[in-house]
Write an enzyme that holds these catalytic residues in place. Structure first.
Site, short mmCIF file in Angstrom:
data_model
loop_
_atom_site.label_atom_id
_atom_site.label_comp_id
_atom_site.label_asym_id
_atom_site.label_seq_id
_atom_site.Cartn_x
_atom_site.Cartn_y
_atom_site.Cartn_z
N LYS A 38 36.98 16.55 -92.53
CA LYS A 38 37.44 16.97 -91.20
C LYS A 38 36.26 17.19 -90.25
O LYS A 38 36.28 16.75 -89.12
CB LYS A 38 38.25 18.26 -91.34
CG LYS A 38 38.96 18.64 -90.07
CD LYS A 38 40.10 19.58 -90.33
CE LYS A 38 41.03 19.59 -89.15
NZ LYS A 38 42.21 20.38 -89.40
N GLU A 120 48.67 17.24 -111.65
CA GLU A 120 48.36 18.30 -112.62
C GLU A 120 47.52 19.41 -112.00
O GLU A 120 47.71 20.59 -112.32
CB GLU A 120 47.63 17.68 -113.82
CG GLU A 120 47.45 18.60 -115.00
CD GLU A 120 48.78 18.97 -115.66
OE1 GLU A 120 49.20 20.12 -115.48
OE2 GLU A 120 49.38 18.12 -116.36
N VAL A 123 48.98 22.89 -110.51
CA VAL A 123 49.62 23.98 -111.26
C VAL A 123 48.70 24.52 -112.36
O VAL A 123 48.36 23.81 -113.31
CB VAL A 123 50.95 23.49 -111.90
CG1 VAL A 123 51.68 24.64 -112.57
CG2 VAL A 123 51.84 22.85 -110.85
N ILE A 127 44.92 24.30 -117.15
CA ILE A 127 45.97 24.19 -118.19
C ILE A 127 46.81 22.94 -117.89
O ILE A 127 47.41 22.86 -116.82
CB ILE A 127 46.89 25.44 -118.21
CG1 ILE A 127 46.07 26.73 -118.36
CG2 ILE A 127 47.94 25.33 -119.30
CD1 ILE A 127 46.89 28.01 -118.23
N GLY A 178 34.79 35.06 -103.77
CA GLY A 178 35.42 33.74 -103.63
C GLY A 178 36.66 33.58 -104.50
O GLY A 178 37.17 32.47 -104.66
N LYS A 196 54.14 26.98 -107.67
CA LYS A 196 53.87 26.44 -109.01
C LYS A 196 55.11 26.54 -109.88
O LYS A 196 55.42 25.63 -110.68
CB LYS A 196 52.69 27.18 -109.64
CG LYS A 196 51.38 26.90 -108.89
CD LYS A 196 50.29 27.86 -109.27
CE LYS A 196 49.01 27.58 -108.50
NZ LYS A 196 48.02 28.66 -108.60
N GLY A 293 39.22 26.89 -109.46
CA GLY A 293 37.78 26.65 -109.48
C GLY A 293 37.45 25.17 -109.47
O GLY A 293 38.29 24.33 -109.80
N1 LIG Z 1 40.12 25.78 -104.98
C1 LIG Z 1 40.80 25.77 -106.11
O1 LIG Z 1 40.38 26.35 -107.12
C2 LIG Z 1 42.13 25.03 -106.20
C3 LIG Z 1 42.81 25.02 -107.42
C4 LIG Z 1 44.00 24.29 -107.53
C5 LIG Z 1 44.47 23.60 -106.44
N2 LIG Z 1 43.80 23.64 -105.25
C6 LIG Z 1 44.33 22.87 -104.13
O2 LIG Z 1 43.46 21.77 -103.90
C7 LIG Z 1 43.44 21.44 -102.52
C8 LIG Z 1 42.00 21.50 -102.02
O3 LIG Z 1 41.52 22.81 -102.18
P1 LIG Z 1 39.96 23.17 -102.03
O4 LIG Z 1 39.80 24.54 -102.55
O5 LIG Z 1 39.12 22.09 -102.56
O6 LIG Z 1 39.83 23.21 -100.44
P2 LIG Z 1 38.50 23.37 -99.55
O7 LIG Z 1 37.33 23.74 -100.40
O8 LIG Z 1 38.86 24.24 -98.40
O9 LIG Z 1 38.23 21.89 -99.02
C9 LIG Z 1 39.13 21.25 -98.19
C10 LIG Z 1 38.56 19.90 -97.79
O10 LIG Z 1 39.54 19.22 -97.02
C11 LIG Z 1 38.93 18.69 -95.85
N3 LIG Z 1 39.99 18.59 -94.84
C12 LIG Z 1 40.74 19.56 -94.28
N4 LIG Z 1 41.65 19.04 -93.44
C13 LIG Z 1 41.46 17.70 -93.48
C14 LIG Z 1 42.07 16.59 -92.85
N5 LIG Z 1 43.07 16.76 -91.99
N6 LIG Z 1 41.63 15.34 -93.13
C15 LIG Z 1 40.63 15.15 -94.02
N7 LIG Z 1 40.00 16.15 -94.63
C16 LIG Z 1 40.41 17.40 -94.37
C17 LIG Z 1 37.83 19.66 -95.52
O11 LIG Z 1 36.92 18.97 -94.70
P3 LIG Z 1 35.54 19.62 -94.24
O12 LIG Z 1 34.65 19.56 -95.48
O13 LIG Z 1 35.04 18.72 -93.19
O14 LIG Z 1 35.82 21.02 -93.80
C18 LIG Z 1 37.29 19.98 -96.92
O15 LIG Z 1 36.38 19.01 -97.35
C19 LIG Z 1 44.37 22.44 -101.83
O16 LIG Z 1 45.64 21.88 -101.74
C20 LIG Z 1 44.41 23.61 -102.82
O17 LIG Z 1 45.62 24.34 -102.72
C21 LIG Z 1 42.64 24.34 -105.11
#
Ligand SMILES: NC(=O)c1ccc[n+]([C@@H]2O[C@H](COP(=O)([O-])OP(=O)(O)OC[C@H]3O[C@@H](n4cnc5c(N)ncnc54)[C@H](OP(=O)(O)O)[C@@H]3O)[C@@H](O)[C@H]2O)c1
Length: 411
Positions: A38, A120, A123, A127, A178, A196, A293
């Site tokens: 983004k 996967e 959720v 796991i 975090g 989930k 994570g």
């Molecule tokens: N974090 C976890 O532990 C975790 C665990 C399970 C599932 N998830 C899921 O995995 C997904 C990603 O989570 P995350 O923690 O990795 O998020 P994050 O660290 O906030 O990263 C989000 C990324 O998406 C990019 N982005 C946001 N809006 C965008 C758009 N419209 N077009 C293109 N890129 C865009 C951001 O770009 P910029 O780099 O330019 O800001 C960033 O690189 C989410 O759905 C979350 O619910 C996360």
């Protein structure tokens, strides 16, 4: 050759970087052709793929084989996932809100266009619960699935039990480390666990339920007194999401819940998740692992890629169970705790329904259906009453019997 399937990721944040790590260590980095982000001015680690910002032409990219959607917003993710499934792409996502809110439609688009949609990572982090439910349990009737599906709220609850701090202090600490988002509503309000649960329910029971059809209560109103009460009775409070089937009635809920050490979830602490599955032939199975994570989630996203390489898709063998009713007319036991300013008559519940378990008339056990809880929710919120489910009738009876013998410790 499966290794020739090219990849484009949307997002390069926490999860996408974990996924990228597994591409690198498995010598598959060259498969990642494009990364869409983004903010073009953000400083990032050096990677071989082309980094682009989102624009309308980047969706429906016909030249790439696998789309890995890992962005933060569920609204923006919808177009990326749906439009690529519509052109028969293989799509991976970890976006639980997007999937829970649109599951039926996304499955239909996947089928109609012979696409593949795997998720996967959405959720319980590391796991592999969706694969277990979809594959192993495809041929086994499940009675109940319950668990701790949200690492942030579990971390906060663990801190409340071990450090003796208040909910607000624990939340600030979780945010600093975090483990919780700046806006923690989805995690502590039980919404993330609910999304989930919706996805798990589709695979475990074959019923697609909408998030708004299920009552979720979060951990925000848990007090130091609630924690002290649980500790003094050798219990713990966990945010438990549950789907149980009785005859043809399926009941879903997300509640802070009092559990004793007979429950496997008792020892699931901090950022860990746990899932318990109960079925007649297998009995109880328990899965525990890191719930979020970069590397734990990145690994399961990478394993989705490997599954796509072998043309795996979810079978949804149990889907379309027309006979199942979503029921909230099922009684459960709850611990209600009043603050200083509230009295029992303000609860607006029949007194015969309430069992007082402390000498000051501030703590009660009540048996209510989920429907009755929904009816009273506004009043309970207004009166600042903390509501904690009690795991089962065995534990409820133990607490009632102990209080009759004056053994239930109250604070
Ligand atoms: N974090 C976890 O532990 C975790 C665990 C399970 C599932 N998830 C899921 O995995 C997904 C990603 O989570 P995350 O923690 O990795 O998020 P994050 O660290 O906030 O990263 C989000 C990324 O998406 C990019 N982005 C946001 N809006 C965008 C758009 N419209 N077009 C293109 N890129 C865009 C951001 O770009 P910029 O780099 O330019 O800001 C960033 O690189 C989410 O759905 C979350 O619910 C996360």
């Amino acid at each position: 050759m499966s290794k020739n399937k090219t990849i484009k990721t949307y997002g390069f944040g926490v999860v996408a970087q974990g996924f990228h790590n597994y591409l690198v260590v498995n010598n598959e980095e060259e498969r990642l052709r494009t990364v869409i982000i983004k903010n073009p001015t953000k400083v990032r680690k050096n990677i071989n793929a082309i980094i682009e910002t989102t624009n309308e032409n980047t969706i429906r990219d016909k030249d790439v084989d696998v789309i890995v959607e890992l962005i933060s917003s569920s609204e923006e993710a919808y177009g990326i996932v749906a439009e690529n499934l519509e052109i028969g792409k293989k799509v991976i996502s970890a976006n639980k809100k997007l999937i829970a809110e649109n599951l039926e439609e996304l499955i239909n688009i996947e089928k109609e266009n012979e696409a593949i949609f795997l998720y996967e990572g959405a959720v319980c982090g590391s796991i592999p619960i969706i694969r277990v439910l979809n594959d192993l349990y495809a041929n086994e009737e499940i009675n109940e699935v319950k668990g701790i599906f949200n690492g942030s709220s579990n971390y906060i609850l663990s801190q409340l039990f071990t450090k003796g701090i208040s909910y607000n202090e624990a939340l600030i600490q979780a945010q600093k480390l975090g483990f919780a988002e700046a806006d923690p509503t989805s995690d502590v309000g039980g919404f993330d666990a609910l999304y989930k649960l919706i996805i798990i329910t589709a695979h475990a029971f074959g019923k697609v339920v909408k998030p708004y059809e299920v009552l979720n209560i979060g951990i925000q109103s848990i007090t130091k007194n609630d924690i002290a009460f649980a500790k003094q009775n050798n219990l713990k409070i966990k945010l438990i999401a549950k789907a149980s089937l009785k005859n043809d009635d399926l009941t879903l809920s997300v509640f802070p819940t009092l559990i004793d050490d007979d429950n496997e979830l008792y020892n699931v602490e901090n950022e860990y998740n746990g899932v318990l599955i109960d079925s007649d032939n297998i009995g109880q199975q328990f899965y525990k692992g890191k719930g979020a994570g970069s590397l734990p989630t990145g690994l399961v996203v990478y394993s989705d890629l490997k599954a796509i390489d072998s043309n795996y898709r979810y079978s949804y063998k149990k889907l379309n169970q027309e006979n199942l009713n979503l029921s909230s007319d099922v009684k459960g036991s709850f611990l209600l705790s009043l603050d200083e300013s509230t009295t029992i008559d303000q609860l607006d519940l029949p007194l015969s329904n309430l069992f007082t378990i402390d000498s000051e008339g501030k703590r009660f056990i009540v048996k209510l259906t989920i429907d009755e809880l929904i009816l009273n929710k506004y009043n309970f919120n207004k009166l600042n009453i903390s509501i904690i489910a009690i795991d089962d009738y065995k534990l409820t009876n133990k607490l009632i019997e102990a209080s009759l013998k004056n053994e239930v410790l109250t604070v």
